[in-house]
Design a protein around this motif. Structure first.
Motif, PDB file in Angstrom:
ATOM      1  N   PRO A   5      36.234 -26.219 -10.085  1.00 47.00           N
ATOM      2  CA  PRO A   5      35.642 -27.296  -9.350  1.00 47.00           C
ATOM      3  C   PRO A   5      35.872 -28.768 -10.170  1.00 47.00           C
ATOM      4  O   PRO A   5      35.812 -29.032 -11.222  1.00 47.00           O
ATOM      5  CB  PRO A   5      34.190 -26.961  -9.460  1.00 47.00           C
ATOM      6  N   GLN A   6      36.068 -29.804  -9.119  1.00 49.94           N
ATOM      7  CA  GLN A   6      36.193 -31.234  -9.889  1.00 49.94           C
ATOM      8  C   GLN A   6      35.002 -31.689  -9.687  1.00 49.94           C
ATOM      9  O   GLN A   6      33.989 -31.347  -8.881  1.00 49.94           O
ATOM     10  CB  GLN A   6      36.967 -32.197  -8.914  1.00 49.94           C
ATOM     11  N   SER A   7      34.613 -32.656 -10.405  1.00 47.56           N
ATOM     12  CA  SER A   7      33.169 -33.371 -10.388  1.00 47.56           C
ATOM     13  C   SER A   7      33.034 -34.123  -9.189  1.00 47.56           C
ATOM     14  O   SER A   7      33.960 -34.638  -8.453  1.00 47.56           O
ATOM     15  CB  SER A   7      33.206 -34.279 -11.615  1.00 47.56           C
ATOM     16  N   VAL A   8      31.876 -34.062  -8.415  1.00 47.19           N
ATOM     17  CA  VAL A   8      31.373 -34.632  -7.185  1.00 47.19           C
ATOM     18  C   VAL A   8      32.009 -36.346  -7.429  1.00 47.19           C
ATOM     19  O   VAL A   8      32.582 -37.060  -6.796  1.00 47.19           O
ATOM     20  CB  VAL A   8      30.288 -34.580  -6.838  1.00 47.19           C
ATOM     21  N   ALA A  62      32.358 -36.330  -0.046  1.00 46.02           N
ATOM     22  CA  ALA A  62      32.964 -36.179  -1.391  1.00 46.02           C
ATOM     23  C   ALA A  62      32.557 -34.705  -1.823  1.00 46.02           C
ATOM     24  O   ALA A  62      33.195 -33.925  -2.377  1.00 46.02           O
ATOM     25  CB  ALA A  62      32.086 -37.118  -2.400  1.00 46.02           C
ATOM     26  N   VAL A  63      31.428 -34.303  -1.374  1.00 47.93           N
ATOM     27  CA  VAL A  63      30.945 -32.918  -1.515  1.00 47.93           C
ATOM     28  C   VAL A  63      31.887 -31.910  -0.984  1.00 47.93           C
ATOM     29  O   VAL A  63      32.157 -30.844  -1.672  1.00 47.93           O
ATOM     30  CB  VAL A  63      29.388 -32.622  -1.205  1.00 47.93           C
ATOM     31  N   ALA A  64      32.200 -32.248   0.222  1.00 47.72           N
ATOM     32  CA  ALA A  64      33.072 -31.117   1.062  1.00 47.72           C
ATOM     33  C   ALA A  64      34.397 -31.027   0.426  1.00 47.72           C
ATOM     34  O   ALA A  64      35.113 -29.989   0.494  1.00 47.72           O
ATOM     35  CB  ALA A  64      33.133 -31.904   2.407  1.00 47.72           C
ATOM     36  N   LEU A  65      34.852 -32.087  -0.177  1.00 47.12           N
ATOM     37  CA  LEU A  65      36.278 -31.960  -1.077  1.00 47.12           C
ATOM     38  C   LEU A  65      36.038 -31.181  -2.074  1.00 47.12           C
ATOM     39  O   LEU A  65      36.907 -30.118  -2.364  1.00 47.12           O
ATOM     40  CB  LEU A  65      36.736 -33.419  -1.477  1.00 47.12           C
ATOM     41  N   VAL A  66      34.805 -31.031  -2.933  1.00 46.99           N
ATOM     42  CA  VAL A  66      34.943 -30.307  -3.909  1.00 46.99           C
ATOM     43  C   VAL A  66      34.572 -28.925  -3.486  1.00 46.99           C
ATOM     44  O   VAL A  66      34.913 -27.877  -4.234  1.00 46.99           O
ATOM     45  CB  VAL A  66      33.660 -30.671  -4.923  1.00 46.99           C
ATOM     46  N   GLU A  67      33.849 -28.797  -2.543  1.00 48.42           N
ATOM     47  CA  GLU A  67      33.571 -27.452  -1.961  1.00 48.42           C
ATOM     48  C   GLU A  67      34.699 -26.557  -1.568  1.00 48.42           C
ATOM     49  O   GLU A  67      34.810 -25.453  -1.698  1.00 48.42           O
ATOM     50  CB  GLU A  67      32.573 -27.505  -0.584  1.00 48.42           C
ATOM     51  N   MET A 105      33.625 -18.844  -4.572  1.00 53.55           N
ATOM     52  CA  MET A 105      32.508 -19.069  -4.012  1.00 53.55           C
ATOM     53  C   MET A 105      32.419 -18.968  -2.248  1.00 53.55           C
ATOM     54  O   MET A 105      33.447 -19.134  -1.783  1.00 53.55           O
ATOM     55  CB  MET A 105      31.749 -20.516  -4.364  1.00 53.55           C
ATOM     56  N   THR A 106      31.374 -18.359  -1.877  1.00 54.14           N
ATOM     57  CA  THR A 106      31.495 -18.331  -0.424  1.00 54.14           C
ATOM     58  C   THR A 106      29.982 -18.610  -0.059  1.00 54.14           C
ATOM     59  O   THR A 106      28.972 -19.123  -0.773  1.00 54.14           O
ATOM     60  CB  THR A 106      31.264 -16.582  -0.120  1.00 54.14           C
ATOM     61  N   GLY A 107      29.544 -18.288   1.180  1.00 59.82           N
ATOM     62  CA  GLY A 107      28.023 -18.687   1.861  1.00 59.82           C
ATOM     63  C   GLY A 107      28.325 -19.932   2.675  1.00 59.82           C
ATOM     64  O   GLY A 107      29.423 -20.519   2.387  1.00 59.82           O
ATOM     65  N   ARG A 108      27.041 -20.268   3.210  1.00 61.59           N
ATOM     66  CA  ARG A 108      27.024 -21.330   3.970  1.00 61.59           C
ATOM     67  C   ARG A 108      27.237 -22.782   3.159  1.00 61.59           C
ATOM     68  O   ARG A 108      28.241 -23.624   3.733  1.00 61.59           O
ATOM     69  CB  ARG A 108      25.611 -21.621   4.611  1.00 61.59           C
ATOM     70  N   LEU A 109      27.050 -22.929   2.033  1.00 58.63           N
ATOM     71  CA  LEU A 109      27.391 -24.080   1.344  1.00 58.63           C
ATOM     72  C   LEU A 109      27.881 -23.758   0.024  1.00 58.63           C
ATOM     73  O   LEU A 109      27.684 -24.599  -1.076  1.00 58.63           O
ATOM     74  CB  LEU A 109      26.079 -24.953   0.835  1.00 58.63           C
ATOM     75  N   THR A 142      23.060 -34.805  -7.438  1.00 55.43           N
ATOM     76  CA  THR A 142      21.686 -34.949  -6.506  1.00 55.43           C
ATOM     77  C   THR A 142      22.079 -35.046  -5.187  1.00 55.43           C
ATOM     78  O   THR A 142      21.269 -34.626  -4.439  1.00 55.43           O
ATOM     79  CB  THR A 142      20.949 -35.967  -6.880  1.00 55.43           C
ATOM     80  N   ILE A 143      23.506 -35.200  -4.876  1.00 53.15           N
ATOM     81  CA  ILE A 143      23.972 -35.387  -3.566  1.00 53.15           C
ATOM     82  C   ILE A 143      23.669 -34.029  -3.038  1.00 53.15           C
ATOM     83  O   ILE A 143      23.237 -33.913  -1.832  1.00 53.15           O
ATOM     84  CB  ILE A 143      25.329 -35.694  -3.348  1.00 53.15           C
ATOM     85  N   GLY A 144      24.172 -32.846  -3.497  1.00 51.92           N
ATOM     86  CA  GLY A 144      24.337 -31.437  -3.024  1.00 51.92           C
ATOM     87  C   GLY A 144      23.325 -30.588  -3.613  1.00 51.92           C
ATOM     88  O   GLY A 144      23.163 -29.459  -2.932  1.00 51.92           O
TER      89      GLY A 144
END
Length: 371
Positions: A247-250, A233-238, A325-329, A350-352
């Motif tokens: 952004p969408q909500s996680v 789920a985090v990956a989709l928002v990222e 946004m950029t960077g590793r995460l 709290t997931i990410g």
């Protein structure tokens, strides 16, 4: 009654307290970032400081409704270095989240001697030569870098609908909810398809009549909410924030887990969902086909937006409506690498938050050339 005097200034008028890094916000993401800054060699107070608007530890958790317990939240993820289960009462599933999580955050701040200063409300962040000026209600700070972890709790979102101003009942947001008994004897229209909407629908429907309205058909997930599902789920928002999109909500992409409580709601007929209405009337709502529903209360469980108004002078927002946004995460602002946003986009849960705090701390220190 004598008014409470404002807290004294941390810095004299016209003088900015200088530090390498300022962290704004002491929720999950802010505490994670602070921990990793310290682990990477920054000295508390001397090299970095955490500014928190709340009067006590706990982030937004301390303001959640009393019936939200550890058994009804998705999951409380451990902060680095101190397991959540070690805090008093946190292992009890029926303990209030608004008590257990603040207790955990307070223990965390004390255990690692994190330099959290509160209450300090940040008003504006502006350019100041090669540094950033952080204006607050207790004086100014000057920093080489900023990790913003203000989350979303301060920015509840209620969509605009025709007729909202003429509704004679009560309109509330999830943020205002304190318990179901306040609605006994009233018809409550609950708007929203997320986890909070379903939880409040469950509680309120047990004391009075309800109507449930969502923009899209709700998605229910069978089985436990695993860490793997959370990361997906985090990956989709990222992906969205790397493109500069809002952004969408996680939570919006995780779906609602079919817990025994949700199954019981289905058996009671509570999960009968209606599509969004087209306008609000004096006494309720009306759909495009002319169908009307009386309501005494409209409860908007429609989420939150990122609390970033204090960053407006930096003009970080792009043409796509979001911040690229950029960077590793995806915590580093592409337009200004001195600024990291944790608790934004993929780390707005709290997931990410924990991984984002670690990544932001490491990348910012490398960018600033700090040891």
């Amino acid at each position: 009654m004598t008014p409470t005097p404002p807290p004294p200034l941390l810095s004299p008028p016209g003088v900015s307290l200088k530090t390498h890094v300022v962290v704004v916000g002491a929720g999950q993401a802010g505490l994670s970032a602070a921990y990793h800054l310290q682990q990477l060699g920054l000295v508390p107070h001397q090299h970095y400081v955490v500014l928190d608007a709340a009067a006590a530890p706990g982030g937004a958790w301390q303001f959640r409704w009393p019936t939200l317990t550890l058994s009804t939240v998705n999951r409380i993820h451990d902060l680095p270095g101190l397991p959540f289960a070690q805090t008093v009462g946190s292992h009890e599933p029926q303990v209030r989240a608004s008590l257990a999580v603040p207790r955990y955050f307070a223990a965390y701040e004390e255990t690692f001697h994190l330099p959290v200063v509160r209450p300090v409300r940040v008003s504006l962040v502006t350019e100041h030569g090669q540094r950033l000026k952080i204006g607050t209600d207790r004086g100014d700070f000057s920093a080489r870098g900023l990790i913003n972890a203000t989350g979303t709790w301060e920015t509840p979102f209620i969509p605009m609908y025709p007729g909202a101003d003429r509704f004679r009942g009560r309109q509330l947001h999830t943020r205002d909810y304190t318990g179901a008994q306040a609605f006994a004897g009233q018809h409550v229209l609950i708007v929203g398809g997320g986890i909070s909407a379903v939880q409040l629908l469950d509680e309120i429907s047990q004391v009075t009549t309800t109507t449930w309205v969502t923009r899209r058909p709700p998605e229910f997930r069978e089985g436990q909410f695993t860490e793997e599902a959370g990361r997906a789920a985090v990956a989709l928002v990222e992906e969205r924030v790397r493109l500069g999109l809002p952004p969408q909500s996680v939570v919006a992409v995780t779906g609602v887990v079919l817990t025994p409580a949700v199954e019981a709601m289905r058996a009671r007929g509570v999960l009968t969902r209606l599509p969004m209405f087209s306008e609000i009337t004096e006494d309720g709502v009306r759909w495009a086909d002319g169908t009307e529903q009386h309501a005494d209360v409209i409860l908007w469980c429609t989420g939150f937006r990122s609390s970033l108004d204090h960053l407006a002078p930096l003009m970080l927002q792009g043409s796509e409506g979001g911040i690229r946004m950029t960077g590793r995460l995806a915590t580093q602002v592409a337009k200004d690498p001195r600024v990291h946003l944790v608790g934004y986009g993929p780390s707005a849960s709290t997931i990410g938050a924990n991984r984002a705090g670690r990544s932001a701390a490491a990348e910012l220190m490398t960018f600033l050339g700090l040891p």
